[in-house]
Structure formats: C-alpha cells, structure tokens
Design an enzyme around this catalytic site. Structure first.
Site, PDB file in Angstrom:
ATOM      1  N   ASP A 120      -9.976 -26.883  11.270  1.00 46.47           N
ATOM      2  CA  ASP A 120     -10.705 -27.561  12.363  1.00 46.47           C
ATOM      3  C   ASP A 120      -9.769 -27.806  13.539  1.00 46.47           C
ATOM      4  O   ASP A 120     -10.145 -27.653  14.702  1.00 46.47           O
ATOM      5  CB  ASP A 120     -11.252 -28.924  11.895  1.00 46.47           C
TER       6      ASP A 120
ATOM      7  N   ASN B 162      -9.538 -17.734   7.714  1.00 42.65           N
ATOM      8  CA  ASN B 162      -8.300 -17.848   6.940  1.00 42.65           C
ATOM      9  C   ASN B 162      -8.133 -16.550   6.140  1.00 42.65           C
ATOM     10  O   ASN B 162      -8.952 -15.629   6.244  1.00 42.65           O
ATOM     11  CB  ASN B 162      -8.300 -19.113   6.064  1.00 42.65           C
TER      12      ASN B 162
ATOM     13  N   GLU C 195     -11.156 -15.585   3.907  1.00 48.01           N
ATOM     14  CA  GLU C 195     -12.325 -15.173   4.698  1.00 48.01           C
ATOM     15  C   GLU C 195     -12.097 -13.816   5.357  1.00 48.01           C
ATOM     16  O   GLU C 195     -12.996 -12.966   5.397  1.00 48.01           O
ATOM     17  CB  GLU C 195     -12.623 -16.237   5.767  1.00 48.01           C
TER      18      GLU C 195
END
Ligand code: ATP
Ligand code: MG
Length: 338
Positions: free
Chosen positions: A269, A199, A202
């Site tokens: 996820d 994301n 990160e």
C-alpha cells in the site's frame, strides 16, 4: 527532494478500491466456556484500523498529498465509523457509496495474552452492482479536474471490476496517471493503465513465469508489460526491493536498505501511494520508485502503524543514499534491455 515534497500538498490523488477494516478485540482468558470447548475472552480493549484501499489513502495523507476516496461500505455502524474517520482526517469521502447489498468488510481478530484466539471476517466478495458503479463513476468524473493521479487498490472484494477500470480509463484520458495494485485473477482488467505494482507471486502468476532469479524476473516483466499493455511496471520484491520496467526497455533494480523489520503487511500500500504521489507531483518514474522503496522500507520497520512522513523518507535517504542493500553493497544498477 524537499521541493518535490512541497508539491505534494497540491497533488490530488483519487484512490478507488476495496475499503477494509481491521478490528482488534483484546482480552484475558480465565476459563473455558461451559457451552463448548473454547476459551471465554473477557474483553478489555477494542480498536479499529483502516486497511486495504483505506490504508493507501492514509499513506497519501501522511506523505502530505491531497486525497479522495471512492469505495463502498455497508449500511452498518462500522461503515459510518469508516466514513467519519476519513472526514475527520481530511480525506475526501463523498465517493464512498453505502451499498445495501453487502456489509462493510471487517476482519476481526480476538487477541488474549498476546495470542490470536480467533479471526472472523465479514465480507461479500461479489462484484458491485450497476447502481454503485454508476455512483462511483459520477464521483470520478467530478474529481478529475482536481486530481493528477488515480490509484486502483484491488483486494478482490468486489469493488474493482473490468467495467469500472475501462470506464475510469475512458473518463480520465491521458492526463491522469492511473496506477493499479493488482490481485491475481484480475490481470486482464488492467489493460492500458499507466502502471501496475505486482509483488513476485502476483507477477509470476500474471506472466506465467515462475520468478526465481534475475533472468526469470526480467522475462516475466517483459511479458507483463506486453500482455497488459501498461505504461510501466514495478515488481516489488520484498526484502530485495523492487524492479522498475519502463516502456522502451529500461529496467532498474532498486535494492532495499538493510534495516530491522517488524511488520511487512501494508508495505505494498505504501509503495503504490508514494510512487503515484511522487510521480504525479513531477518526479520521474525512477525517482518515484526510489522514493517509494524508501517509504516502504520505513513502514516495514514500524510496529502497528503503516504510514510514513516525508521527513522519515528524507532521513532514510540520508542514511542510505545509494541504497547499498543487504543483498549487495553494490550501487543501484540501470541498463537498457531492448
Ligand atoms: N524485509 C524488508 N526490508 C526492507 N524493505 C522491505 C522489506 N519487505 C518489504 N519491503 C519494502 O516493501 C515493498 C513491498 O513489499 P512486498 O514486495 O512484500 O509487497 P507486497 O507483497 O505487495 O506487500 P503487502 O504485504 O503489503 O501485500 C518492497 O518493494 C520493499 O520496498
Ligand atoms: Mg500487495
């Protein structure tokens, strides 16, 4: 698209990662404890949801893929429940190792009158030992003929180590697509994988560039591709969608559909599950990223559940064919950026 979705049932995906359990304890508070200044919760209900890598596996299952899981649970009751839940839903669970050195990772939330009273976590985050690593690698070796893709779902709970990734990459060779949902602090583990899906936070951390606009986004993406030497990179951007960086310099922004958002947790996820499944079934990376963006968009619009079906993805594509997101009303843009 329907033809592609039909191929999902013959597309085997192995998820390797940190299995987690979200436990909810519901109740009522009528008094304060005589023992300490805390509420006494009278429990009325309890339930367990599978999270982390287990949620990735459920997303693949819900999309119609064939899924296998490798990870650890502790030698405790919740660990047995996790393995049984997998088996009951048709997920290959022979790669789940019972690790006596750590408990099953459980996050327990106690909720009274719709308010969280306390959360307590049970976990040991140290790296898995050699015996567990060796059992997991045996399972990966056995799975390889049956799979087209591997998802490494890293939640920094000890399952994903540098040695594990290096050995998995050696075992699977170029035929198997290896995608990683990364965690900050482990970026040097991922060298040579097929895809990573950080994301914004990160990707900022991993590249050393604070992403604040399109210019910094593109600079960070280029640095990450080079630094990690991965096949491709998808930076997920929350309500702004995602950006795909491919080898050779192609960069594609994929905006989201405007929609009501209820629960954004677990969207990452869904992205890695849908992207890996679709690409492994034959979609190009760009097509797979568009599918993943729709899939995650559906999931954030749901309360509680965090999975999506092919039918829901198709409906989202019909409602939002060119993805004119709230950020724009512009068509999706693709350009070369060498
Ligand atoms: N508000 C939103 N509206 C529409 N789609 C969204 C929204 N938030 C997230 N998404 C979808 O979910 C994807 C992943 O979201 P995000 O970038 O927040 O990942 P993440 O931080 O890894 O999520 P997670 O909470 O699962 O860790 C986005 O690329 C987008 O497709
Ligand atoms: Mg994430």
């Amino acid at each position: 698209m329907t033809g592609l979705f039909k191929k999902f049932k013959n597309t085997g995906i192995l998820v390797i990662g940190d299995l987690m359990v979200d436990q909810y304890v519901w109740g009522k508070v009528k008094r304060i404890s005589p023992e300490a200044p805390v509420p006494v919760v009278e429990v009325t209900d309890e339930n367990l949801l599978l999270g982390g890598a287990a949620n990735v596996a459920h997303n693949i299952l819900s999309l119609g893929g064939k899924v296998y899981v490798a990870g650890t649970v502790g030698s405790d009751d919740i660990g047995k429940i996790v393995v049984n839940k997998f088996r009951e839903s048709g997920i290959g669970a022979d790669g789940i190792v019972v690790d006596r050195d750590r408990p099953t990772t459980v996050k327990t939330r106690v909720i009274a009158h719709s308010q969280q009273v306390v959360r307590f976590d049970k976990e040991i985050k140290s790296d898995i030992g050699l015996a567990t690593l060796s059992l997991v690698l045996d399972y990966v070796r056995a799975c390889i003929p049956a799979i087209k893709g591997i998802i490494i779902s890293d939640y920094s709970k000890g399952m994903i180590t540098k040695a594990l990734i290096a050995k998995v990459l050696r075992l699977c060779g170029p035929r198997v697509f290896v995608a990683v949902d990364p965690k900050v602090g482990h970026f040097e583990y991922y060298r040579g994988v097929s895809l990573i899906t950080p994301n914004i936070a990160e990707a900022s951390f991993g590249s050393g560039i604070d992403i604040s606009d399109e210019k910094t986004l593109i600079a960070a993406g280029k640095i990450l591709l080079k630094k990690i030497n991965c096949g491709s990179l998808v930076i997920t951007r929350g309500d702004e969608g995602m950006t795909l960086f491919e080898r050779g310099g192609r960069i594609t922004h994929i905006p989201t559909c405007a929609r009501e958002v209820y629960d954004v947790s677990g969207a990452g996820d869904t992205v890695i599950a849908a992207l890996t499944l679709a690409h492994s079934a034959g979609a190009s990376l760009k097509e797979a990223a568009i599918i993943a963006n729709h899939a995650a968009g559906v999931v954030v619009g749901k309360v509680g559940t965090a999975v999506v079906t092919p039918k829901e993805v198709l409906e989202s594509m019909k409602i939002c064919p060119d993805k004119p997101g709230k950020q724009n009303n512009q068509p999706q843009r693709t350009w070369r950026n060498d």
